[in-house]
Write an enzyme that holds these catalytic residues in place. Sequence first.
Site, PDB file in Angstrom:
ATOM      1  N   TRP A 170       0.806  -1.233   0.000  1.00 51.49           N
ATOM      2  CA  TRP A 170       0.000   0.000   0.000  1.00 51.49           C
ATOM      3  C   TRP A 170       0.831   1.270   0.000  1.00 51.49           C
ATOM      4  CZ3 TRP A 170      -4.444  -1.688  -1.289  1.00 51.49           C
ATOM      5  CH2 TRP A 170      -5.005  -2.817  -0.685  1.00 51.49           C
ATOM      6  N   HIS A 374     -28.924  10.194  -8.372  1.00 51.76           N
ATOM      7  CA  HIS A 374     -28.621  10.156  -9.803  1.00 51.76           C
ATOM      8  C   HIS A 374     -29.296   8.971 -10.506  1.00 51.76           C
ATOM      9  CE1 HIS A 374     -25.471  13.137  -9.004  1.00 51.76           C
ATOM     10  NE2 HIS A 374     -25.265  13.235 -10.289  1.00 51.76           N
ATOM     11  N   GLU A 399      -5.407   5.809   6.746  1.00 54.81           N
ATOM     12  CA  GLU A 399      -5.061   6.743   7.831  1.00 54.81           C
ATOM     13  C   GLU A 399      -5.679   6.316   9.165  1.00 54.81           C
ATOM     14  OE1 GLU A 399      -2.933   9.132   7.375  1.00 54.81           O
ATOM     15  OE2 GLU A 399      -3.030   9.680   5.249  1.00 54.81           O
ATOM     16  N   GLU A 403     -12.729   1.880  12.961  1.00 55.92           N
ATOM     17  CA  GLU A 403     -12.683   1.091  14.205  1.00 55.92           C
ATOM     18  C   GLU A 403     -11.485   1.515  15.060  1.00 55.92           C
ATOM     19  OE1 GLU A 403     -13.126  -0.187  11.136  1.00 55.92           O
ATOM     20  OE2 GLU A 403     -15.202  -0.844  11.318  1.00 55.92           O
TER      21      GLU A 403
HETATM   22  C1  LIG Z   1      -5.721   2.777  -1.341  1.00 55.54           C
HETATM   23  C2  LIG Z   1      -4.884   2.673  -0.112  1.00 55.54           C
HETATM   24  C3  LIG Z   1      -3.808   3.525   0.040  1.00 55.54           C
HETATM   25  C4  LIG Z   1      -2.962   3.387   1.156  1.00 55.54           C
HETATM   26  N1  LIG Z   1      -1.847   4.158   1.248  1.00 55.54           N
HETATM   27  C5  LIG Z   1      -0.912   3.864   2.188  1.00 55.54           C
HETATM   28  C6  LIG Z   1       0.378   4.473   2.166  1.00 55.54           C
HETATM   29  O1  LIG Z   1       0.681   5.343   1.331  1.00 55.54           O
HETATM   30  N2  LIG Z   1       1.295   4.074   3.085  1.00 55.54           N
HETATM   31  C7  LIG Z   1       1.021   3.110   4.027  1.00 55.54           C
HETATM   32  O2  LIG Z   1       1.898   2.787   4.825  1.00 55.54           O
HETATM   33  N3  LIG Z   1      -0.193   2.525   4.079  1.00 55.54           N
HETATM   34  C8  LIG Z   1      -1.163   2.875   3.186  1.00 55.54           C
HETATM   35  N4  LIG Z   1      -2.386   2.242   3.205  1.00 55.54           N
HETATM   36  C9  LIG Z   1      -2.656   1.210   4.205  1.00 55.54           C
HETATM   37  C10 LIG Z   1      -3.754   1.573   5.178  1.00 55.54           C
HETATM   38  O3  LIG Z   1      -3.274   2.496   6.120  1.00 55.54           O
HETATM   39  C11 LIG Z   1      -4.272   0.280   5.800  1.00 55.54           C
HETATM   40  O4  LIG Z   1      -5.015  -0.388   4.788  1.00 55.54           O
HETATM   41  C12 LIG Z   1      -5.133   0.508   7.021  1.00 55.54           C
HETATM   42  O5  LIG Z   1      -4.360   0.985   8.088  1.00 55.54           O
HETATM   43  C13 LIG Z   1      -5.855  -0.764   7.463  1.00 55.54           C
HETATM   44  O6  LIG Z   1      -4.966  -1.833   7.555  1.00 55.54           O
HETATM   45  P1  LIG Z   1      -5.317  -3.232   6.829  1.00 55.54           P
HETATM   46  O7  LIG Z   1      -5.718  -2.919   5.432  1.00 55.54           O
HETATM   47  O8  LIG Z   1      -4.193  -4.139   7.035  1.00 55.54           O
HETATM   48  O9  LIG Z   1      -6.611  -3.743   7.584  1.00 55.54           O
HETATM   49  P2  LIG Z   1      -6.632  -4.601   8.919  1.00 55.54           P
HETATM   50  O10 LIG Z   1      -5.786  -3.950   9.954  1.00 55.54           O
HETATM   51  O11 LIG Z   1      -6.361  -6.029   8.611  1.00 55.54           O
HETATM   52  O12 LIG Z   1      -8.151  -4.439   9.347  1.00 55.54           O
HETATM   53  C14 LIG Z   1      -9.220  -5.266   8.835  1.00 55.54           C
HETATM   54  C15 LIG Z   1     -10.464  -4.929   9.658  1.00 55.54           C
HETATM   55  O13 LIG Z   1     -10.253  -5.239  11.039  1.00 55.54           O
HETATM   56  C16 LIG Z   1     -10.497  -4.090  11.832  1.00 55.54           C
HETATM   57  N5  LIG Z   1      -9.609  -4.093  12.986  1.00 55.54           N
HETATM   58  C17 LIG Z   1      -8.258  -4.309  13.008  1.00 55.54           C
HETATM   59  N6  LIG Z   1      -7.798  -4.239  14.264  1.00 55.54           N
HETATM   60  C18 LIG Z   1      -8.857  -3.946  15.057  1.00 55.54           C
HETATM   61  C19 LIG Z   1      -9.036  -3.747  16.477  1.00 55.54           C
HETATM   62  N7  LIG Z   1      -8.014  -3.801  17.322  1.00 55.54           N
HETATM   63  N8  LIG Z   1     -10.271  -3.484  16.938  1.00 55.54           N
HETATM   64  C20 LIG Z   1     -11.334  -3.407  16.084  1.00 55.54           C
HETATM   65  N9  LIG Z   1     -11.232  -3.593  14.740  1.00 55.54           N
HETATM   66  C21 LIG Z   1     -10.006  -3.852  14.250  1.00 55.54           C
HETATM   67  C22 LIG Z   1     -10.236  -2.908  10.890  1.00 55.54           C
HETATM   68  O14 LIG Z   1     -10.885  -1.732  11.339  1.00 55.54           O
HETATM   69  C23 LIG Z   1     -10.819  -3.452   9.597  1.00 55.54           C
HETATM   70  O15 LIG Z   1     -12.204  -3.289   9.603  1.00 55.54           O
HETATM   71  C24 LIG Z   1      -3.264   2.408   2.142  1.00 55.54           C
HETATM   72  C25 LIG Z   1      -4.391   1.595   1.996  1.00 55.54           C
HETATM   73  C26 LIG Z   1      -5.182   1.719   0.881  1.00 55.54           C
HETATM   74  C27 LIG Z   1      -6.361   0.777   0.746  1.00 55.54           C
END
Ligand SMILES: Cc1cc2nc3c(=O)[nH]c(=O)nc-3n(C[C@H](O)[C@H](O)[C@H](O)COP(=O)(O)OP(=O)(O)OC[C@H]3O[C@@H](n4cnc5c(N)ncnc54)[C@H](O)[C@@H]3O)c2cc1C
Length: 420
Positions: A170, A374, A399, A403
């Site tokens: 990401w 729309h 960001e 949650e």
């Molecule tokens: C298009 C895009 C651009 C991005 N750009 C960047 C970037 O430039 N640099 C970078 O470093 N990252 C980037 N990210 C990463 C982004 O910050 C992460 O996707 C985000 O922090 C969520 O992490 P994950 O996708 O691993 O989801 P997970 O952490 O696996 O979460 C999955 C689900 O579980 C929930 N969850 C997880 N832990 C808990 C908890 N303790 N309590 C309750 N619920 C929980 C989450 O809310 C979510 O609903 C980007 C992501 C996307 C999709």
Amino acid sequence: MTSTDSTETWQAEPPVLLPPWHTPEREKLQEQARRFAMDEVLPVANELDPQKGEIPASLLAGMAERGWFGLTVPAEQGGLGLGVFEYCMVSEELARAWMSTASILARSQGLGTAVADADRRHELLGRSARGEWIGAIALSEPDAGSDLAGVQTRAVLDGDEWVVTGHKRWCGNAKAADFIQVLVRERDPEEGESRSAGLVNLLLEKERGAFPPGLSGYPIDKVGYHGFLTWDLEFDGVRIPRENVIDEARAAREESAEEGEAAKQAGFAEAQKFLNTARVHTAARAVGLARAALEDSIHYLQEREQFGHPIGDFQALRFAVAEMAAQIEQARAFYRQVAHLLDLGLPVHKEASMVKLEATEMSVRVTNQAMQLHGGNGYTTERQVERHWRDARLTTIFEGTSEIQKRIISDRLLPRSPLS
Ligand SMILES: Cc1cc2nc3c(=O)[nH]c(=O)nc-3n(C[C@H](O)[C@H](O)[C@H](O)COP(=O)(O)OP(=O)(O)OC[C@H]3O[C@@H](n4cnc5c(N)ncnc54)[C@H](O)[C@@H]3O)c2cc1C
């Protein structure tokens, strides 16, 4: 009852109080940003977003010319010396046209400049302010998203260099960037230490449009947020000079005239400010997207006719517009308040999470409603409302997910029991 009657209770409406943050300079900046977004960014977004295109150099140059890459860089370092407030205000306008143009601003503003050497820091800040030091942030990994303390990418010292090996996911803007700020683990936490002990940020300098030796990757095929490519990156022995450790807290301590504990506090406050600014900035982007959806809807409701009327005559749809507008105003007032407090240097950790949560969830609701208004045309790529909806959907995920924001807020309000 006459106006001189002392029993009179009726009062004229008080004059509208301008919010404390209104200034003619801000009004001018907002107008400038609005014009740039609508006249220059929007037509490009309409053309390039359907092709999953990247922000063209001409738009980056336009933003650089206006000084926006250094909005929050101090004037003595070559920036505009403005606050989080102005940064968010300009970002709302840009996101109204194309969210990625608001996001690219967050890859400058002094990012990737907090190195130990003061002269180098000064030079990099100047480049950042001029839009010549636009970066990428590699925090997340396949198995470390919300839980960044789980980062596994390793950095091992070999003489005067770090050797970095691991898998990042990401990373927005990675190839187009002048540098990548990479979160790595240089050692495992010791017994009794927090899980984040041993994590450091390294500065990987690179050429725009290329990857240095040892770094490879592929762009992830996203649903939206075009304008940026977002990369899956493999670090295989990437070498970074030993001195390229980024430490915002240390940089702030060194800039601080104070000594000892007070200076340490200044460093901690700087790191907190960085996180909080990112959350308020995301809220501002979310408001920009919701506003785009509302403005497009108001246009469409007057253009589209059914049952012999513009559909904007139907009360259900008029009320939907009213609700959308009210929610946008509320979120904007909230992000402006938190930005204002941040600029005053007040602690707003909880509030920054609250506004990120509220504004992004609002943006998902409002853009979804706009698509409904729309009808079938909303569910096509012929109209722009689908772009606002796709981009808004991301704001509750990146960001820090909604949650995670709720976790931060509730942890500050409600102590956990020893059983937790
Ligand atoms: C298009 C895009 C651009 C991005 N750009 C960047 C970037 O430039 N640099 C970078 O470093 N990252 C980037 N990210 C990463 C982004 O910050 C992460 O996707 C985000 O922090 C969520 O992490 P994950 O996708 O691993 O989801 P997970 O952490 O696996 O979460 C999955 C689900 O579980 C929930 N969850 C997880 N832990 C808990 C908890 N303790 N309590 C309750 N619920 C929980 C989450 O809310 C979510 O609903 C980007 C992501 C996307 C999709």
